[in-house]
Each structure stands twice: as C-alpha cells, then as structure tokens.
Design an enzyme around this catalytic site. Structure first.
Site, PDB file in Angstrom:
ATOM      1  N   ALA A  65      15.292 -61.327  50.293  1.00  0.00           N
ATOM      2  CA  ALA A  65      14.392 -60.312  49.739  1.00  0.00           C
ATOM      3  C   ALA A  65      12.918 -60.590  50.023  1.00  0.00           C
ATOM      4  O   ALA A  65      12.062 -59.783  49.664  1.00  0.00           O
ATOM      5  CB  ALA A  65      14.606 -60.187  48.236  1.00  0.00           C
ATOM      6  N   LYS A  66      12.612 -61.700  50.690  1.00  0.00           N
ATOM      7  CA  LYS A  66      11.225 -62.010  51.029  1.00  0.00           C
ATOM      8  C   LYS A  66      10.739 -61.061  52.144  1.00  0.00           C
ATOM      9  O   LYS A  66      11.548 -60.461  52.861  1.00  0.00           O
ATOM     10  CB  LYS A  66      11.108 -63.461  51.475  1.00  0.00           C
ATOM     11  CG  LYS A  66      11.363 -64.472  50.371  1.00  0.00           C
ATOM     12  CD  LYS A  66      10.262 -64.444  49.327  1.00  0.00           C
ATOM     13  CE  LYS A  66      10.349 -65.579  48.331  1.00  0.00           C
ATOM     14  NZ  LYS A  66      11.420 -65.444  47.349  1.00  0.00           N
TER      15      LYS A  66
END
Length: 364
Positions: A185-186
């Site tokens: 999710a970065k």
C-alpha cells in the site's frame, strides 16, 4: 459509488503483462534470493534518490534494524524519535535493547518538532530518527545540524516518503541512513514485503550488505552479528517495473491531493506541505471533530477511511516501561484523536474525488 482506498488491483492491471513477464523470468531462473533483478533495482534506487549506496532488504522494519545495527546501537543507548508514528519506528529501537525517547510533533506537518529535540538529548543519545509522515519529509537541515553538533547519527524513517523532496534532494538521500518500505500500500509498493536502506558512506554500505546476510562477508565467514534481511528477487523484479513509471505515479498522487485540497471545505484542517519540500502523499490526512460519526457516515456511502494513527507510541501498553503518561505529548495526543485519512492513490478519478468531498462536506 464504492471507492477503493488504495486501488491495488488497478496498480496491477496497469502493468499486468510486464509483471507476468518478469515474474516468469525469475521463477524460470530458480534464482529467488538476491541476484540480477535485485542488483538492477538497487542501481535504480541509487539513481532515483541521488544517493551512492542503496541496498534492498526484506522490509522497512528490517531496514531500520539494519541501520541501527550498523551504527552499533546497544542496550542502554537512546534514540530520539516521534510518538506519532507506526509501531515499527519505536519497536525497532526497543528490539535492540535501546530506549526510544519521544519528542512531540509539529501540529502543521505532524513531523517531529525540531525545536524540542535538543532538550531530549542526554549522554546516552546516539541517534535521531525523524519520521517522514504521510509522505512529507521532516526539517532535515535543522535535524542534521543538531546531530552534527552532538555527534549523533540521523536515521530517516522514510517508509511513507520515498520520492518526496526536500530543498531539491530526494528522501533517503539527506541523512546518515535512509530507510524505506515497499509494503503493497506504499506509494511504491511490491507484491509482498520489501524495503531498502541507503547509506552515506562505503563503510556503512559494506557493513549493512554483510549484516543483511547474517553478517557474512563471504560464504560461512561472518564478521558481524546480522540477520536474514534480504530482498527476494521476485519482489525486486516487480519493483523494477514500477520504478520506471514512479515519477508519473507521484505526479498523479499530487494532482489527487490538489483536487482534494480545493474541494474540501475550509472548516476542515487539511494537510500542510512546506514550500521547500514536496510530498508523495502516502496518505491524504485531514483532521475532524466527531471522527467516528463521520467515518461511519462516509462508509454508508461506500467511502472507506483510515486512522493513521489512533494511539501514540507513549500510550501503547508495550511501552509502559518507558514511564510516559497521558499529557506528556499533547500535540500527538490531540492529533491522534482527530486525524482521518481519505482514499489516496494515483487512480482516483475526478468524479470520485468530487463524490468523496461532497459527501464529506455535508457532514460538518
């Protein structure tokens, strides 16, 4: 309308054929740990950041551990950091037997308040670990100046800021060590766990390179106590694909953030980015009163939200032994009760942003 918070499916679809091709190449080669894909990725990381030394590793958490292990952090030492962060920041300090020493945050940026750092320094202090929260870097010139004055290392926890700039320099190229994460999710995410560590000199680089393979300098010859902290080749191959277009992703994230800021009612406290830096918008985080009510109402309309982070580190049970209490860091505590992150990813369309903000504005 149902909004996707991170849009990881679209991230896959955008490069699907390329992902399949490079994954098959790695699997066909049966070379799964380190290797040419990892070497290519490390070269790309160095070029992207402008730093000379970059090493892929198993996670952002392990990057922090490796940095502190390389500088020789030991039980009884102290590392100054922020209580308004993810657990990994302080946890890694504690894992090495050292003591996290917290300093409150700046209320505008949510990053460590540099004006309060010096008063926290003791004879046991060995490093300062600023967190580049939500995608924006801390006041690194001031932090580096304090570190130089007292002979301390600076470890940038850049898990959320890879690609951000500060006075024209990239995150992970402004301190003794830079540590980042490629959690899915970065802003730059892989398909599992992954991270990287950046060093400012060759001695540290060579030491970390050995430490991520159990301190091994050649097969079965160990000069250091290390760990199994290697990046696997499959994740490196995925990241090589994504890194090629990462600048475009950053631009798209910035456009989404600009759109949010224009459309959200001024009654809401919106993110503040200082003029001398840019954010990669790992999160678009606002502050609201009655957060629970607003989250519940937005969810009814298919709009997911998140809280990063609801409990400051000094109030976490695992850190009871540090002796902090409620009220010690009032800005962190206040922000923890009010922050709320809206969906943020490069694929949000204008109609979706309009939908999210229109629903949000009616809830004030």
């Amino acid at each position: 309308m149902n909004i996707d918070f991170a849009n990881l499916t679209k991230a896959f679809k955008e490069h699907e054929e390329e992902f399949k091709r490079v994954s098959l190449e790695v699997m066909s080669s049966a070379h799964y740990i380190l290797g040419k894909e990892t070497e290519e990725f490390e070269k790309g990381l160095a070029e992207f950041t402008g730093n000379t030394y970059a090493l892929g590793c198993s996670s952002g958490t392990d990057a922090l551990l490796l940095a502190m292990m390389a500088m020789g952090l030991k039980p009884g030492d102290e590392v100054i950091t922020t209580p308004f962060t993810f657990i990994a920041t302080a946890e890694t300090i504690a894992c090495l037997g050292a003591r996290p020493v917290f300093v409150d945050i700046d209320e505008e940026t949510y990053n460590i308040d540099v004006g309060k750092i010096e008063q926290a320094i003791t004879k046991h202090t060995k490093a300062i670990m600023p967190v580049s929260l939500y995608g924006q870097m801390s006041d690194m010139d001031e932090i580096n100046g304090i570190a130089e004055k007292y002979g301390l290392a600076v470890i940038e926890d850049a898990a959320q800021s890879f690609g951000a700039t500060y006075n024209g320099k990239r995150s992970c190229n402004v301190s003794t060590f830079g540590c980042t994460s490629f959690f899915p999710a970065k802003p730059l995410g892989c398909f599992g766990d992954g991270g990287a560590i950046f060093a400012s000199n060759e001695e540290d680089y060579q030491k970390i390179k050995a430490m991520r393979v159990h301190g091994q300098v050649k097969r079965y010859t160990h000069h250091y106590i290390g760990m199994g902290g290697r990046l696997d080749n499959l994740q490196a191959a995925i990241l090589n694909v994504k890194l090629k277009t990462y600048e475009k992703d950053i631009e798209r994230r910035q456009k989404v953030a600009e759109s949010y800021s224009k459309k959200i009612d001024d009654k809401i406290i919106k993110p503040f980015v200082k003029e001398d830096r840019t954010s990669v918008w790992a999160q678009y985080t606002i502050r609201v009163q009655e957060r629970d009510r607003i989250q519940q109402e937005l969810q009814k309309h298919g709009i997911p939200t998140a809280v990063h982070y609801p409990i400051p580190m000094h109030l976490q049970k695992c850190f009871d032994y540090l002796g902090y209490k409620k009220g010690d860091f009032p800005i962190s505590e206040k922000c923890a009760e009010e922050v709320m992150s809206l969906p943020m990813n490069p694929y949000l369309e204008n109609t979706e942003v309009e939908y999210i903000t229109s629903k949000l504005n009616t809830l004030l």
